[in-house]
Design an enzyme around this catalytic site. Structure first.
Site, short mmCIF file in Angstrom:
data_model
loop_
_atom_site.label_atom_id
_atom_site.label_comp_id
_atom_site.label_asym_id
_atom_site.label_seq_id
_atom_site.Cartn_x
_atom_site.Cartn_y
_atom_site.Cartn_z
N ASP A 159 0.84 -1.20 0.00
CA ASP A 159 0.00 0.00 0.00
C ASP A 159 0.88 1.26 0.00
O ASP A 159 1.67 1.45 -0.92
CB ASP A 159 -0.94 -0.05 1.21
CG ASP A 159 -1.97 1.06 1.26
OD1 ASP A 159 -2.89 1.04 0.40
OD2 ASP A 159 -1.85 1.94 2.12
N TYR A 265 -1.06 11.86 2.61
CA TYR A 265 -2.09 12.07 1.59
C TYR A 265 -2.39 13.55 1.35
O TYR A 265 -3.11 13.89 0.43
CB TYR A 265 -3.36 11.32 2.00
CG TYR A 265 -3.15 9.83 2.03
CD1 TYR A 265 -3.02 9.11 0.85
CD2 TYR A 265 -3.00 9.15 3.24
CE1 TYR A 265 -2.78 7.75 0.86
CE2 TYR A 265 -2.75 7.79 3.26
CZ TYR A 265 -2.64 7.09 2.06
OH TYR A 265 -2.39 5.75 2.08
N HIS A 319 -7.20 -6.59 0.14
CA HIS A 319 -6.15 -5.56 0.10
C HIS A 319 -4.93 -5.92 0.95
O HIS A 319 -3.89 -5.28 0.82
CB HIS A 319 -6.72 -4.22 0.57
CG HIS A 319 -5.83 -3.06 0.31
ND1 HIS A 319 -5.41 -2.70 -0.97
CD2 HIS A 319 -5.23 -2.17 1.15
CE1 HIS A 319 -4.63 -1.64 -0.91
NE2 HIS A 319 -4.49 -1.31 0.36
#
Length: 397
Positions: A159, A265, A319
């Site tokens: 990720d 982010y 995931h």
């Protein structure tokens, strides 16, 4: 090879800010309704003062710290120091504990270092957004690797950690031997491949660029976001009785535990990688065939930016394939790191696409994604591919 970090276009920058405002307003309104309906539940929080013992003991490896110029990083180390170094980079929201199933297996062959990324776990958590600019993060990772006195290492990233790994492989290919990336497309496709049907979907990612509010949102309902993100752990709880969901809730129980991670982010969507040549490091791309967060198309597109690559689809995984299907993932990783697989050519052949389709036959959703990706790319397939290509033990003619 010319490789550099470049900002997105002015139009894309404006678009990102506009989307941040739009989805910010949308999610604020949604959360207000939840708060008005049950304010006690919305702001409810269990006090977590002590970490679970397995987070601080040495059962998986030795807990250590290293001080760089401006940051102190925590990591867990296992394996003999004279063996090749493998660096493990976790995702969001996660910490070194993400690799609990890989550390014992890898440490039999390698010197394994599972890092708490800056802002996560027991590593320093600077609050200023500028501390998480991609050039700063990559420079610190480079410094971190050099402190171990090695000239080269391999990276395994999941990720967000995989995203950082892509930058490391491109910008510091001289010190990266092999690169394993799990559930993480190339930076140039990462942000366009985020699904709308996950906890941290594209709406939340845009919302996360607002100040203060994302941290408050992550803490709501006693960290229900952790329950949602790690729902697979409720099913795959170990026989030892270790409550990993509670461990993650401890790691993210304060506002400052979220500010650093969210700052990634607030910066990274505005940057891309520019390179004339594809990444030269041997690269293994791993993705779950039921991943709700990452599209297989983005993984295939990412492989087009790598000169030597292998792709492995983990059937039945979402995931977190390294946590959901650890035995399978460990076997694939070891075979890639220890063995000498013949890399695929940069442009996949129809035979390789058939292998992908065969791996995905049990999942209609992913099969459709592959077909869409193939339709977009088969016009570019050239005739100069080798007659035989070895693909993680399978030979396609």
């Amino acid at each position: 090879m010319t490789v550099k970090i470049v900002p997105v276009s002015l139009w894309e920058t404006i678009k990102l800010h506009v989307l941040s405002f739009i989805f910010g307003v949308y999610l604020i309104v949604v959360r207000l309704f939840k708060w008005a309906w049950d304010p006690k539940k919305f702001f409810g929080m269990v006090q977590r003062d002590k970490p679970p013992p397995f987070m601080v003991d040495n059962s998986l490896g030795k807990h250590s710290y290293v001080k760089l110029k401006s940051i102190k990083l925590h990591y867990v180390e296992a394996g003999e120091k004279d063996k090749p170094l493998v660096l493990l980079l976790h995702g969001f929201p996660d910490c070194w504990l993400s690799w609990r199933e890989q550390i014992p297996v890898l440490s039999e062959h390698y010197r394994v270092v599972a890092l708490d990324l800056k802002g996560f776990g027991d590593s320093d958590k600077p609050t200023h957004t500028k501390s998480y600019k991609i050039d700063v993060l990559i420079d610190e990772l480079h410094q971190f690797i050099l402190t171990f006195g090695v000239s080269r290492c391999s990276i395994i990233g999941h990720d967000l950690g995989g995203l950082l790994g892509w930058y490391m492989a491109a910008l510091h290919s001289d010190i990266i031997y092999k690169f394993v990336v799990i559930s993480s497309p190339h930076p140039n496709y990462y942000w366009s491949g985020i699904s709308r049907n996950t906890t941290f979907d594209d709406k939340w990612m845009h919302f996360s660029r607002l100040p203060f509010l994302p941290e408050m949102d992550a803490l709501k309902e006693d960290l229900s976001v952790i329950n949602d993100t790690f729902s697979h752990l409720k099913i795959n709880q170990t026989t030892s009785g270790k409550n990993y969901v509670e461990a993650y809730k401890y790691a993210f129980s304060r506002t400052e535990d979220w500010t650093g991670p969210i700052n990634y982010y607030r910066n990274l969507p505005f940057m891309r990688l520019y390179s004339i040549e594809p990444i030269s490091n041997q690269t293994l791309l791993i993705v779950g065939n039921a991943d709700p967060s990452v599209s297989l198309e983005s993984i295939i597109q990412s492989s087009d930016l790598v000169a030597r690559f292998n792709i492995k689809v983990i059937t039945g995984a979402q995931h977190f394939p390294h946590q959901e299907k650890p035995e399978m993932v460990n076997e694939v990783i070891l075979k890639f790191l220890i063995g000498k697989p013949s890399p695929l050519e940069k442009t996949p052949s129809k035979g390789i696409v058939s292998t992908w389709l065969g791996s995905l036959s049990s999942t209609v959703k992913y099969g459709n994604q592959v077909l869409d990706a193939v339709q977009k790319r088969t016009n570019d397939v050239v005739s100069g591919l080798p007659n035989k290509i070895h693909y993680l033990g399978h030979t396609t003619t």
